[in-house]
Write a protein that holds these residues in place. Structure first.
Motif, mmCIF file in Angstrom:
data_model
loop_
_atom_site.group_PDB
_atom_site.id
_atom_site.type_symbol
_atom_site.label_atom_id
_atom_site.label_comp_id
_atom_site.label_asym_id
_atom_site.label_seq_id
_atom_site.Cartn_x
_atom_site.Cartn_y
_atom_site.Cartn_z
ATOM 1 N N LEU A 146 19.650 0.723 3.846
ATOM 2 C CA LEU A 146 19.130 0.521 5.149
ATOM 3 C C LEU A 146 17.627 0.493 5.028
ATOM 4 C CD1 LEU A 146 21.804 2.097 7.477
ATOM 5 C CD2 LEU A 146 21.454 -0.225 7.156
ATOM 6 N N LEU A 147 16.981 1.514 4.731
ATOM 7 C CA LEU A 147 15.632 1.548 4.698
ATOM 8 C C LEU A 147 14.906 0.817 3.826
ATOM 9 C CD1 LEU A 147 15.139 5.565 5.034
ATOM 10 C CD2 LEU A 147 15.329 3.860 6.556
ATOM 11 N N ARG A 148 15.608 0.424 2.722
ATOM 12 C CA ARG A 148 14.853 -0.629 1.870
ATOM 13 C C ARG A 148 15.161 -2.044 2.439
ATOM 14 N NH1 ARG A 148 13.485 -1.654 -3.349
ATOM 15 N NH2 ARG A 148 14.076 -3.518 -4.309
ATOM 16 N N ASN A 149 16.095 -2.329 3.150
ATOM 17 C CA ASN A 149 16.111 -3.465 3.833
ATOM 18 C C ASN A 149 15.034 -3.779 4.754
ATOM 19 O OD1 ASN A 149 19.758 -3.410 3.582
ATOM 20 N ND2 ASN A 149 18.352 -4.329 2.185
ATOM 21 N N LEU A 150 14.804 -2.708 5.577
ATOM 22 C CA LEU A 150 13.878 -2.673 6.610
ATOM 23 C C LEU A 150 12.624 -2.857 6.033
ATOM 24 C CD1 LEU A 150 12.530 -2.137 9.412
ATOM 25 C CD2 LEU A 150 12.510 0.347 8.825
ATOM 26 N N SER A 151 12.145 -2.248 4.611
ATOM 27 C CA SER A 151 10.824 -2.404 4.326
ATOM 28 C C SER A 151 10.469 -3.911 3.577
ATOM 29 C CB SER A 151 10.582 -1.391 3.043
ATOM 30 O OG SER A 151 11.521 -1.819 1.944
ATOM 31 N N GLU A 152 11.657 -4.582 3.147
ATOM 32 C CA GLU A 152 11.622 -5.845 2.729
ATOM 33 C C GLU A 152 11.354 -6.864 4.099
ATOM 34 O OE1 GLU A 152 15.504 -6.338 0.682
ATOM 35 O OE2 GLU A 152 14.674 -5.530 -1.162
ATOM 36 N N ALA A 153 12.173 -6.527 5.178
ATOM 37 C CA ALA A 153 12.037 -7.433 6.240
ATOM 38 C C ALA A 153 10.728 -7.379 6.945
ATOM 39 C CB ALA A 153 13.122 -6.849 7.384
ATOM 40 N N LEU A 154 10.010 -6.152 6.697
ATOM 41 C CA LEU A 154 8.668 -5.916 7.084
ATOM 42 C C LEU A 154 7.583 -6.685 6.387
ATOM 43 C CD1 LEU A 154 6.945 -4.410 9.261
ATOM 44 C CD2 LEU A 154 6.942 -2.327 7.658
ATOM 45 N N ARG A 155 7.780 -6.622 4.984
ATOM 46 C CA ARG A 155 7.128 -7.275 4.262
ATOM 47 C C ARG A 155 7.132 -8.884 4.399
ATOM 48 N NH1 ARG A 155 7.740 -9.639 -0.748
ATOM 49 N NH2 ARG A 155 9.699 -8.299 -1.189
ATOM 50 N N HIS A 156 8.206 -9.395 4.706
ATOM 51 C CA HIS A 156 8.476 -10.825 5.061
ATOM 52 C C HIS A 156 7.700 -11.017 6.260
ATOM 53 C CE1 HIS A 156 10.670 -11.615 1.476
ATOM 54 N NE2 HIS A 156 11.592 -10.929 1.720
ATOM 55 N N ALA A 157 7.733 -10.165 7.290
ATOM 56 C CA ALA A 157 7.064 -10.425 8.414
ATOM 57 C C ALA A 157 5.551 -10.284 8.423
ATOM 58 C CB ALA A 157 7.688 -9.235 9.537
ATOM 59 N N LEU A 158 5.130 -9.553 7.471
ATOM 60 C CA LEU A 158 3.721 -9.358 7.365
ATOM 61 C C LEU A 158 2.781 -10.502 6.408
ATOM 62 C CD1 LEU A 158 3.350 -5.496 7.095
ATOM 63 C CD2 LEU A 158 3.142 -7.113 9.168
ATOM 64 N N ALA A 159 3.902 -11.167 5.674
ATOM 65 C CA ALA A 159 3.461 -12.128 4.577
ATOM 66 C C ALA A 159 2.361 -13.158 5.029
ATOM 67 C CB ALA A 159 4.507 -12.665 3.848
ATOM 68 N N PRO A 160 2.978 -13.693 6.298
ATOM 69 C CA PRO A 160 1.786 -14.841 6.792
ATOM 70 C C PRO A 160 0.587 -14.213 7.218
ATOM 71 C CG PRO A 160 3.879 -14.834 8.099
ATOM 72 C CD PRO A 160 4.049 -13.610 6.889
ATOM 73 N N HIS A 161 0.327 -13.034 7.232
ATOM 74 C CA HIS A 161 -1.032 -12.574 7.658
ATOM 75 C C HIS A 161 -2.069 -12.037 6.652
ATOM 76 C CE1 HIS A 161 0.437 -12.708 11.789
ATOM 77 N NE2 HIS A 161 1.445 -12.330 11.509
ATOM 78 N N HIS A 162 -1.594 -12.401 5.393
ATOM 79 C CA HIS A 162 -2.302 -11.762 4.211
ATOM 80 C C HIS A 162 -3.843 -12.124 4.115
ATOM 81 C CE1 HIS A 162 -1.342 -16.002 2.808
ATOM 82 N NE2 HIS A 162 -2.564 -15.951 2.120
ATOM 83 N N HIS A 163 -4.259 -12.952 4.669
ATOM 84 C CA HIS A 163 -5.737 -13.337 4.834
ATOM 85 C C HIS A 163 -6.167 -12.303 5.714
ATOM 86 C CE1 HIS A 163 -5.506 -16.980 2.404
ATOM 87 N NE2 HIS A 163 -4.771 -17.614 3.436
ATOM 88 N N LEU A 164 -5.548 -12.005 6.807
ATOM 89 C CA LEU A 164 -6.280 -10.917 7.752
ATOM 90 C C LEU A 164 -6.273 -9.739 7.134
ATOM 91 C CD1 LEU A 164 -6.814 -9.933 10.702
ATOM 92 C CD2 LEU A 164 -4.214 -9.614 11.101
ATOM 93 N N PHE A 165 -5.353 -9.241 6.040
ATOM 94 C CA PHE A 165 -5.234 -7.976 5.513
ATOM 95 C C PHE A 165 -6.753 -7.982 4.793
ATOM 96 C CE2 PHE A 165 -0.438 -8.380 5.744
ATOM 97 C CZ PHE A 165 -0.674 -7.808 7.121
ATOM 98 N N ALA A 166 -6.923 -9.005 4.024
ATOM 99 C CA ALA A 166 -8.232 -9.027 2.906
ATOM 100 C C ALA A 166 -9.396 -8.990 4.016
ATOM 101 C CB ALA A 166 -8.378 -10.215 2.227
ATOM 102 N N GLN A 167 -9.397 -9.434 5.035
ATOM 103 C CA GLN A 167 -10.560 -9.307 6.029
ATOM 104 C C GLN A 167 -10.779 -7.926 6.415
ATOM 105 O OE1 GLN A 167 -9.993 -12.454 9.109
ATOM 106 N NE2 GLN A 167 -10.006 -14.167 7.621
ATOM 107 N N ALA A 168 -9.581 -7.262 6.995
ATOM 108 C CA ALA A 168 -9.686 -6.165 7.503
ATOM 109 C C ALA A 168 -10.120 -5.010 6.352
ATOM 110 C CB ALA A 168 -8.421 -5.544 7.967
ATOM 111 N N ALA A 169 -9.771 -5.205 5.082
ATOM 112 C CA ALA A 169 -10.183 -4.279 4.170
ATOM 113 C C ALA A 169 -11.641 -4.311 3.675
ATOM 114 C CB ALA A 169 -9.298 -4.671 2.436
ATOM 115 N N MET A 170 -12.134 -5.525 3.728
ATOM 116 C CA MET A 170 -13.652 -5.975 3.576
ATOM 117 C C MET A 170 -14.442 -5.183 4.792
ATOM 118 S SD MET A 170 -14.187 -7.293 0.544
ATOM 119 C CE MET A 170 -15.682 -7.672 1.052
ATOM 120 N N ALA A 171 -13.844 -5.297 6.135
ATOM 121 C CA ALA A 171 -14.577 -4.625 7.066
ATOM 122 C C ALA A 171 -14.614 -3.227 7.105
ATOM 123 C CB ALA A 171 -13.769 -5.153 8.338
ATOM 124 N N CYS A 172 -13.587 -2.489 6.256
ATOM 125 C CA CYS A 172 -13.168 -0.960 6.344
ATOM 126 C C CYS A 172 -14.003 -0.778 5.057
ATOM 127 C CB CYS A 172 -11.972 -0.779 6.208
ATOM 128 S SG CYS A 172 -11.355 -0.995 7.951
#
Length: 527
Positions: free
Chosen positions: A234-260
């Motif tokens: 159940l917890l693994r299924n949640l982590s996979e669902a969360l990863r799919h939900a965050l996949a469209p925002h990968h450019h945002l993550f790179a920008q946040a990493a550069m800002a920090c």
């Protein structure tokens, strides 16, 4: 069978003589009971009919074969109504009926076969002085075939295992109370599992993963059994669902990493310990070799136009290195690697000692040990080498790498609440508040299962309907009874996964040559 005795069973046989003949130890035994029991009617008889000799193989002594000459007896049955007039004296602790080896020798071969299989078991048996071929070992294993299971265990764990990953699967069934393997099935079909459950009634609790095959089989064949979904899945299924939900925002993550990205470290003073002549020669040779490889890649890519993978195969290097060299108009100088180390805490002291002329890494390591350093001398040696390389070759101090910002890494930071990623996550939540809401739901779901808070689950399902986790929540509602039982009951798939791991080891020991029947025997009898 008595353990730790010279003869197989002192209550059945006695030692007559002991000697060595033709490279083997010879024991002469005879039966010592006053009477024997008729196997047909159970009547005890003392009336001896005749005597005869048997030759048996026994356990070796320090690699020397042992032969047993056993004198046994036939008896008259004194019961007039018994259809059996003469019977042979049974010796269950010494030898089985028609057996040519002692019971303890057969048991040793049986355990060798269970542990190693046919060929490997025969090789080890030969080294130990047990003369038996692989066919004999496999025949012994089949003779010890376990009795058919009458009733299924009360708590049954079901999972799949791979004959060939992605192509063919089987099913393993375990008793979670006795922690033993009950049976193996040759496929992963719901009809096969349902037929097994119908033939073996009595299961009250079924622990399974999130797959629908075993859920459907349990509903059809054991409708009264309580199904328990595995919490880890159940917890693994949640982590996979969360990863799919965050996949469209990968450019945002790179920008946040550069800002920090952390600021540059303080400039380091001038070089303290110059390179030795040998180190400079090695450095120059390495650079020259890398430069020639860059020229070779550039020349071949212009002449042949082949792909990076083909050039990598020709040159024996990684295709990513080929791509890097092919696209570089100027030679890319190798950058010094900066690795974090526990020696960094003593950098100022080491710089001072280096400026004083101390060059011995062993001496510096001993001094650091007196100051509380708990690392090894190799860590200090590598730090000094890196320091000298960095000061000699780098014009400006390199920056430490920023945190990785892939969707998978962000999921890890969210679920593990990594302290080092706190600023990065806050920047991500500031840029996309919807990610913050999804992350809060994910952490609260983990908290529900850690604390086994059954009453908090309905509110969580309702809150997740309007977020990117709606699909995951819908899957939970379709299997809501098993999810609730996962919070209420202690059973899980942990032991079943361990048995699957053991099954894989046994299967690979046989190099894929054994059939399902032999694999089932070894797994069930060992488990």
């Amino acid at each position: 069978m008595r353990q730790g005795t010279l003869v197989p069973d002192t209550t059945e046989v006695g030692l007559v003589s002991l000697g060595r003949v033709a490279g083997a130890v010879e024991m002469r035994l005879k039966t010592c009971r006053a009477s024997a029991m008729c196997p047909a009617c159970g009547t005890s008889s003392q009336k001896v009919h005749s005597r005869y000799n048997r030759r048996l193989a026994d356990l070796p002594w320090d690699g020397v074969p042992v032969l047993i000459h056993l004198q046994t007896r036939r008896f008259f049955c004194v019961e007039p109504a018994c259809p059996r007039k003469v019977f042979t004296e049974p010796l269950p602790g010494t030898v089985v009926r028609y057996g040519r080896k002692s019971c303890r020798s057969g048991e040793a071969l049986h355990w060798l076969t269970l542990a190693l299989g046919g060929r490997a078991g025969a090789r080890l048996a030969q080294r130990l002085g047990l003369l038996a071929s692989r066919s004999t070992l496999l025949r012994e294993l089949h003779h010890h075939r376990p009795a058919p299971l009458g009733q299924a265990p009360r708590v049954l764990g079901i999972d799949d295992w791979a004959w060939r990953k992605g192509h063919r699967y089987g099913t393993i069934l375990c008793d979670l109370e006795t922690r033993k393997v009950v049976d193996l099935l040759p496929d992963r079909d719901a009809n096969t599992v349902a037929a097994w459950l119908q033939q073996h009634p009595g299961t009250e609790i079924v622990s399974r993963d999130r797959g629908g095959i075993y859920a459907e089989a349990a509903r059809r064949a054991a409708p009264r059994a309580v199904q328990v979904a595995d919490r880890w899945h159940l917890l693994r299924n949640l982590s996979e669902a969360l990863r799919h939900a965050l996949a469209p925002h990968h450019h945002l993550f790179a920008q946040a990493a550069m800002a920090c990205r952390p600021g540059e470290p303080d400039p380091i003073p001038a070089p303290i310990a110059p390179w030795s002549q040998r180190e400079l020669l090695v450095q120059q040779a390495n650079r020259q070799r890398r430069y020639e490889r860059w020229e070779q890649v550039r020349e071949l890519s212009l002449k042949t136009g082949e792909s990076d993978q083909e050039l990598a195969r020709q040159l024996g290097i990684d295709h990513r290195t080929v791509k890097k060299f092919r696209t570089a108009e100027l030679y890319p100088e190798a950058k010094p690697r900066v690795r974090e180390s526990m020696v960094d805490d003593y950098a100022s002291y080491l710089d001072q000692r280096l400026s004083e002329g101390c060059r011995s890494s062993m001496t510096l390591w001993r001094e650091l040990r007196e100051r509380g350093f708990r690392g090894q001398v190799n860590g200090v040696r590598y730090w000094l080498r890196q320091r000298r390389s960095y000061r000699t070759r780098a014009a400006s101090p390199p920056q430490r790498p920023a945190l990785r910002a892939s969707p998978r890494q962000i999921v890890w930071f969210i679920l593990k609440a990594t302290p080092a990623a706190k600023d990065l996550l806050q920047e991500v939540y500031r840029k996309a508040p919807e990610i913050g809401r999804v992350a809060e739901l994910a952490t609260s779901f983990f908290r529900i299962f850690r604390e086994r808070s059954l009453e908090a689950l309905p509110a969580w399902l309702e809150a997740a309907q309007a977020t990117a986790l709606a699909g995951f929540a819908a899957g939970l509602e379709r299997d809501i009874d098993a999810v609730r039982e996962a919070l209420r009951l202690p059973w899980s798939q942990g032991h079943v996964e361990g048995q699957v791991h053991r099954l894989k080891l046994i299967k690979r020991q046989m190099y894929g040559r054994a059939g399902f029947d032999l694999l089932r025997l070894r797994v069930v009898q060992q488990g």
